[in-house]
Design a protein around this motif. Structure first.
Motif, PDB file in Angstrom:
ATOM      1  N   VAL A 174       0.862  -1.181   0.000  1.00 36.36           N
ATOM      2  CA  VAL A 174       0.000   0.000   0.000  1.00 36.36           C
ATOM      3  C   VAL A 174       0.899   1.232   0.000  1.00 36.36           C
ATOM      4  CG1 VAL A 174      -1.807   1.277   1.201  1.00 36.36           C
ATOM      5  CG2 VAL A 174      -1.793  -1.226   1.305  1.00 36.36           C
ATOM      6  N   LEU A 175       0.677   2.110  -0.969  1.00 33.87           N
ATOM      7  CA  LEU A 175       1.364   3.399  -1.038  1.00 33.87           C
ATOM      8  C   LEU A 175       0.390   4.458  -0.564  1.00 33.87           C
ATOM      9  CD1 LEU A 175       2.837   2.876  -4.600  1.00 33.87           C
ATOM     10  CD2 LEU A 175       4.133   2.802  -2.463  1.00 33.87           C
ATOM     11  N   TRP A 233       8.011   1.727   5.111  1.00 33.11           N
ATOM     12  CA  TRP A 233       8.990   2.445   4.300  1.00 33.11           C
ATOM     13  C   TRP A 233       8.502   3.864   4.102  1.00 33.11           C
ATOM     14  CZ3 TRP A 233       7.147  -2.324   2.582  1.00 33.11           C
ATOM     15  CH2 TRP A 233       8.073  -3.365   2.575  1.00 33.11           C
ATOM     16  N   VAL A 234       9.446   4.748   3.822  1.00 35.81           N
ATOM     17  CA  VAL A 234       9.136   6.097   3.356  1.00 35.81           C
ATOM     18  C   VAL A 234       9.771   6.216   1.975  1.00 35.81           C
ATOM     19  CG1 VAL A 234       9.360   8.559   3.766  1.00 35.81           C
ATOM     20  CG2 VAL A 234       9.122   6.994   5.718  1.00 35.81           C
ATOM     21  N   LEU A 235       8.966   6.570   0.988  1.00 35.98           N
ATOM     22  CA  LEU A 235       9.453   6.727  -0.379  1.00 35.98           C
ATOM     23  C   LEU A 235       9.647   8.204  -0.672  1.00 35.98           C
ATOM     24  CD1 LEU A 235      10.083   5.861  -3.289  1.00 35.98           C
ATOM     25  CD2 LEU A 235       7.601   5.852  -3.714  1.00 35.98           C
ATOM     26  N   THR A 236      10.868   8.570  -1.064  1.00 34.12           N
ATOM     27  CA  THR A 236      11.154   9.931  -1.518  1.00 34.12           C
ATOM     28  C   THR A 236      11.695   9.856  -2.945  1.00 34.12           C
ATOM     29  OG1 THR A 236      13.448   9.965  -0.742  1.00 34.12           O
ATOM     30  CG2 THR A 236      11.748  10.659   0.838  1.00 34.12           C
ATOM     31  N   PRO A 237      11.524  10.927  -3.716  1.00 33.43           N
ATOM     32  CA  PRO A 237      12.011  10.889  -5.099  1.00 33.43           C
ATOM     33  C   PRO A 237      13.516  10.697  -5.189  1.00 33.43           C
ATOM     34  CG  PRO A 237      10.905  12.995  -4.613  1.00 33.43           C
ATOM     35  CD  PRO A 237      10.811  12.154  -3.403  1.00 33.43           C
ATOM     36  N   THR A 271      -5.369  -4.277   8.715  1.00 36.06           N
ATOM     37  CA  THR A 271      -4.655  -5.084   7.734  1.00 36.06           C
ATOM     38  C   THR A 271      -3.179  -5.171   8.099  1.00 36.06           C
ATOM     39  OG1 THR A 271      -4.170  -5.376   5.387  1.00 36.06           O
ATOM     40  CG2 THR A 271      -4.238  -3.117   6.189  1.00 36.06           C
ATOM     41  N   ASP A 272      -2.527  -6.205   7.624  1.00 39.21           N
ATOM     42  CA  ASP A 272      -1.092  -6.341   7.875  1.00 39.21           C
ATOM     43  C   ASP A 272      -0.289  -6.209   6.582  1.00 39.21           C
ATOM     44  OD1 ASP A 272      -1.795  -8.706   6.673  1.00 39.21           O
ATOM     45  OD2 ASP A 272      -0.967 -10.008   8.228  1.00 39.21           O
ATOM     46  N   VAL A 273      -0.849  -5.538   5.592  1.00 36.73           N
ATOM     47  CA  VAL A 273      -0.180  -5.308   4.318  1.00 36.73           C
ATOM     48  C   VAL A 273       0.948  -4.293   4.526  1.00 36.73           C
ATOM     49  CG1 VAL A 273      -0.517  -4.432   1.969  1.00 36.73           C
ATOM     50  CG2 VAL A 273      -2.310  -5.783   3.057  1.00 36.73           C
ATOM     51  N   PRO A 274       2.146  -4.507   3.944  1.00 38.51           N
ATOM     52  CA  PRO A 274       3.223  -3.529   4.062  1.00 38.51           C
ATOM     53  C   PRO A 274       2.817  -2.177   3.476  1.00 38.51           C
ATOM     54  CG  PRO A 274       4.019  -5.572   3.065  1.00 38.51           C
ATOM     55  CD  PRO A 274       2.537  -5.669   3.158  1.00 38.51           C
ATOM     56  N   VAL A 275       3.252  -1.091   4.139  1.00 41.21           N
ATOM     57  CA  VAL A 275       2.837   0.261   3.776  1.00 41.21           C
ATOM     58  C   VAL A 275       4.058   1.146   3.558  1.00 41.21           C
ATOM     59  CG1 VAL A 275       1.536   2.296   4.527  1.00 41.21           C
ATOM     60  CG2 VAL A 275       0.726   0.009   5.148  1.00 41.21           C
ATOM     61  N   ALA A 276       3.993   1.960   2.509  1.00 46.19           N
ATOM     62  CA  ALA A 276       5.022   2.961   2.241  1.00 46.19           C
ATOM     63  C   ALA A 276       4.355   4.332   2.141  1.00 46.19           C
ATOM     64  CB  ALA A 276       5.766   2.657   0.949  1.00 46.19           C
ATOM     65  N   ALA A 277       4.857   5.303   2.896  1.00 49.17           N
ATOM     66  CA  ALA A 277       4.387   6.682   2.802  1.00 49.17           C
ATOM     67  C   ALA A 277       5.198   7.397   1.732  1.00 49.17           C
ATOM     68  CB  ALA A 277       4.549   7.386   4.143  1.00 49.17           C
ATOM     69  N   VAL A 278       4.526   8.166   0.889  1.00 47.60           N
ATOM     70  CA  VAL A 278       5.182   8.880  -0.206  1.00 47.60           C
ATOM     71  C   VAL A 278       5.255  10.359   0.149  1.00 47.60           C
ATOM     72  CG1 VAL A 278       5.128   9.390  -2.677  1.00 47.60           C
ATOM     73  CG2 VAL A 278       4.235   7.200  -1.835  1.00 47.60           C
TER      74      VAL A 278
END
Length: 194
Positions: free
Chosen positions: A125-126, A182-186, A153-160
């Motif tokens: 999940v983003l 995770w944290v996603l950065t450009p 939910t236990d789905v892995p999550v990344a914040a953008v």
């Protein structure tokens, strides 16, 4: 950080995003789209990724969604339910032309609304964020739609977020706040938390 300072941080980040040039936003979104080909979880065609449709100067853009769909992935994007804050509903992303403006002017998919539990099918999940820290704390807009959705939910999550929105200092979390993996950065890609 008090609730007032969280509000101040929200206001500061939103102001910085609004002052971003269209060129810089397009570059940010293109860089984020490139990271969709280097996801932190292994996926195969027909796997499901839940994401979001960015609004205004929010990082992501439809380029990120198109890059996911380009790999044969099923991309779910949220639909805000009627009434007060609740778990998000979902719809399948089928390109920018198949989006329409709905509640609060948000772009949502045309077609069938899927149940909130549909997010359990996702392998990743983003989520949008105004900021995130290296421990996995995420600063959203404050309504709690994503926290309500992710709590079950236990789905892995990344914040953008943008590069400057990954904070070294902690963002305090309440009992209902759901941390991200995770944290996603450009500029930095997927940064693991915790």
């Amino acid at each position: 950080m008090t609730e007032v300072s969280k509000k101040d941080l929200r206001r500061e980040i939103l102001a910085a995003r609004e002052s971003m040039s269209p060129f810089l936003l397009a570059q940010t979104n293109a860089e984020l789209a490139e990271w969709m080909y280097r996801l932190p979880v292994e996926l195969t065609a027909d796997d499901v990724v839940a994401a979001y449709v960015a609004t205004g100067s929010e990082p992501g853009g439809t380029a990120m969604l198109d890059a996911l769909a380009d790999q044969g992935l099923t991309v779910l994007v949220p639909i805000v339910p009627e009434g007060g804050p609740a778990r998000l509903q979902w719809g399948e992303y089928r390109g920018e032309a198949a989006l329409t403006r709905r509640r609060w002017g948000l772009l949502e998919p045309i077609g069938r609304r899927l149940d909130p539990d549909t997010v359990h099918r996702a392998r990743l999940v983003l989520v949008p964020a105004l900021a995130a820290d290296r421990r996995g704390a995420r600063l959203g807009r404050g309504a709690g739609y994503y926290d309500r959705t992710l709590a079950v939910t236990d789905v892995p999550v990344a914040a953008v977020v943008g590069d400057a929105e990954l904070l070294d200092g902690p963002i305090p979390q309440g009992p209902d706040d759901v941390p991200v993996d995770w944290v996603l950065t450009p500029g930095g890609g997927f940064v693991p938390t915790r």
